[in-house]
Write a protein that holds these residues in place. Structure first.
Motif, mmCIF file in Angstrom:
data_model
loop_
_atom_site.group_PDB
_atom_site.id
_atom_site.type_symbol
_atom_site.label_atom_id
_atom_site.label_comp_id
_atom_site.label_asym_id
_atom_site.label_seq_id
_atom_site.Cartn_x
_atom_site.Cartn_y
_atom_site.Cartn_z
ATOM 1 N N ILE A 230 0.826 -1.213 0.000
ATOM 2 C CA ILE A 230 0.000 0.000 0.000
ATOM 3 C C ILE A 230 0.861 1.264 0.000
ATOM 4 N N LEU A 231 1.932 1.265 0.775
ATOM 5 C CA LEU A 231 2.756 2.463 0.918
ATOM 6 C C LEU A 231 3.837 2.588 -0.146
ATOM 7 N N ARG A 232 4.060 1.542 -0.901
ATOM 8 C CA ARG A 232 5.163 1.551 -1.869
ATOM 9 C C ARG A 232 5.108 2.726 -2.847
ATOM 10 N N PRO A 233 3.940 3.145 -3.315
ATOM 11 C CA PRO A 233 3.919 4.266 -4.268
ATOM 12 C C PRO A 233 4.299 5.616 -3.666
ATOM 13 N N VAL A 234 4.153 5.774 -2.359
ATOM 14 C CA VAL A 234 4.389 7.095 -1.766
ATOM 15 C C VAL A 234 5.514 7.122 -0.737
ATOM 16 N N VAL A 235 5.700 6.062 0.029
ATOM 17 C CA VAL A 235 6.807 5.988 0.996
ATOM 18 C C VAL A 235 7.421 4.590 0.908
ATOM 19 N N PRO A 236 8.143 4.311 -0.188
ATOM 20 C CA PRO A 236 8.702 2.964 -0.362
ATOM 21 C C PRO A 236 9.772 2.620 0.667
ATOM 22 N N GLU A 237 10.267 3.616 1.387
ATOM 23 C CA GLU A 237 11.305 3.368 2.396
ATOM 24 C C GLU A 237 10.777 2.579 3.597
ATOM 25 N N ILE A 238 9.480 2.552 3.782
ATOM 26 C CA ILE A 238 8.909 1.823 4.919
ATOM 27 C C ILE A 238 8.781 0.346 4.547
ATOM 28 N N ASP A 239 9.469 -0.512 5.282
ATOM 29 C CA ASP A 239 9.437 -1.942 5.006
ATOM 30 C C ASP A 239 9.159 -2.716 6.288
ATOM 31 N N LEU A 240 9.162 -4.032 6.194
ATOM 32 C CA LEU A 240 8.839 -4.864 7.359
ATOM 33 C C LEU A 240 9.870 -4.711 8.473
ATOM 34 N N ALA A 241 11.131 -4.501 8.113
ATOM 35 C CA ALA A 241 12.149 -4.287 9.147
ATOM 36 C C ALA A 241 11.832 -3.022 9.940
ATOM 37 N N GLY A 242 11.372 -1.991 9.248
ATOM 38 C CA GLY A 242 10.983 -0.767 9.929
ATOM 39 C C GLY A 242 9.789 -0.970 10.832
ATOM 40 N N VAL A 243 8.848 -1.797 10.392
ATOM 41 C CA VAL A 243 7.675 -2.084 11.216
ATOM 42 C C VAL A 243 8.093 -2.802 12.494
ATOM 43 N N GLU A 244 9.069 -3.683 12.385
ATOM 44 C CA GLU A 244 9.547 -4.374 13.587
ATOM 45 C C GLU A 244 10.250 -3.402 14.534
ATOM 46 N N ARG A 245 10.993 -2.429 13.975
ATOM 47 C CA ARG A 245 11.582 -1.401 14.844
ATOM 48 C C ARG A 245 10.492 -0.598 15.541
ATOM 49 N N LEU A 246 9.424 -0.291 14.801
ATOM 50 C CA LEU A 246 8.312 0.439 15.403
ATOM 51 C C LEU A 246 7.654 -0.386 16.505
ATOM 52 N N ALA A 247 7.513 -1.675 16.281
ATOM 53 C CA ALA A 247 6.924 -2.547 17.302
ATOM 54 C C ALA A 247 7.745 -2.490 18.590
ATOM 55 N N ARG A 248 9.061 -2.499 18.424
ATOM 56 C CA ARG A 248 9.932 -2.423 19.598
ATOM 57 C C ARG A 248 9.778 -1.087 20.305
ATOM 58 N N LEU A 249 9.700 -0.023 19.517
ATOM 59 C CA LEU A 249 9.530 1.302 20.112
ATOM 60 C C LEU A 249 8.221 1.397 20.882
ATOM 61 N N THR A 250 7.135 0.873 20.315
ATOM 62 C CA THR A 250 5.845 0.978 21.013
ATOM 63 C C THR A 250 5.872 0.225 22.342
ATOM 64 N N ARG A 251 6.601 -0.888 22.386
ATOM 65 C CA ARG A 251 6.723 -1.609 23.660
ATOM 66 C C ARG A 251 7.502 -0.772 24.672
ATOM 67 N N LEU A 252 8.562 -0.122 24.203
ATOM 68 C CA LEU A 252 9.347 0.726 25.090
ATOM 69 C C LEU A 252 8.534 1.932 25.561
ATOM 70 N N GLU A 253 7.745 2.495 24.665
ATOM 71 C CA GLU A 253 6.884 3.622 25.053
ATOM 72 C C GLU A 253 5.927 3.197 26.167
#
Length: 317
Positions: A230-253
């Protein structure tokens, strides 16, 4: 929800609201959209919108006659901003679409409530309530969908996306905030039409993305978006590795009792690379302050915890 009556809530007693409704006339005015939806979900309500069968010019006349300030903020599209005893309410005439191109619509005014509901995006946003009795009006099964936490387009999802491409991102934002299992037809349509996002202004994409990032279920939904391209046409830099980093951040938050912040979460999604952060910030037309915060994020190590990110980026970003 089963009683078809809008529960009482503090926002329904805001100063000047009764006077505004009285000026429009009970049979010609109904609460609509987010205020109705969020009250049914027992969530805080910020903005209150009123739909009316009066033409915009008639709305202005009625409000002025009642001593209520009427600002023609979007009168061409039927919206008047009313200021009644300090309470600000948007009053919009019932509408139907005449033509759409995926970015904007040409509308005609109507006095048909169902016709107005039919042009809205999701069933749970097409709920109306009588200001006096609280009686709910549900034309497309929105109450059942709300109870099931089911985000469903009104009518054919492909047609609704063709009318306004931003509805792709809105679908996922609503799924992250209110939804459970994604509607299969909606997910299929969004996947098929993801390239339509390229036709949107980057400001509209940015606004939806930043709202999605701070939603309760952002990680699950972003993972779904990446998996379906879904995001590839507008923000292709966001990938599954980034989502996993976000998951870690949300746990820390959560562990640090730190409120979610959109730029901090965007930083976690992106590579720890100044060029990437700068390119994404420019493409999404972030403010200078937001782009500076995103640039500072490359020096922050998630292992140090969210307070380190908050210190470097800013606690509210």
């Amino acid at each position: 929800m089963d009683g078809m009556i809008l529960p009482d809530a503090s926002w329904r007693h805001r100063p000047g609201l009764d006077r505004l409704v009285a000026a429009l006339g009970r049979d010609a005015a109904r609460y609509v959209g987010g205020a109705v939806r969020d009250t049914l979900l027992d969530l805080p309500v910020t903005d209150v919108d009123i739909a009316t069968s009066h033409a915009p010019e008639r709305v202005v006349e009625l409000l002025k006659a009642a001593g209520i300030k009427a600002i023609p903020t979007g009168i061409a599209h039927g919206t008047i901003t009313a200021v009644s005893s300090g309470t600000v309410i948007e009053v919009t005439t019932l509408r139907r679409d005449v033509s759409t191109d995926g970015r904007r619509a040409t509308v005609a005014f109507t006095d048909d409530w169902r016709e107005d509901a039919a042009r809205r995006d999701f069933t749970l946003n097409a709920l109306y309530a009588d200001p006096q009795t609280g009686q709910l009006f549900d034309y497309f099964g929105g109450l059942a969908d709300l109870k099931a936490r089911h985000i469903r387009f009104i009518g054919d999802p492909l047609q609704r996306i063709a009318e306004d491409h931003l509805r792709i991102l809105r679908f996922f934002r609503f799924l992250a905030r209110f939804g459970d299992t994604p509607d299969p037809a909606a997910l299929t349509a969004c996947t098929a039409r993801a390239n339509d996002l390229m036709a949107l202004s980057r400001e509209r994409v940015r606004d939806e993305l930043l709202k999605l990032l701070v939603a309760d279920d952002a990680v699950r939904v972003l993972r779904l978006m990446v998996e379906h391209g879904i995001l590839r046409p507008v923000v292709p830099e966001i990938d599954l590795a980034g989502v996993e980093r976000l998951a870690r951040l949300t746990r820390l938050e959560a562990e640090a009792a730190l409120a979610p912040a959109a730029i901090r979460r965007l930083a976690a999604l992106l590579l720890n690379d100044p060029a990437v952060n700068e390119a994404v910030g420019a493409r999404l037309k972030l403010s200078n302050a937001e782009r500076q915060a995103l640039a500072r994020a490359i020096h922050a190590d998630l292992a140090a915890g969210p307070h380190e990110l908050a210190y470097r980026i800013g606690p509210d970003r």
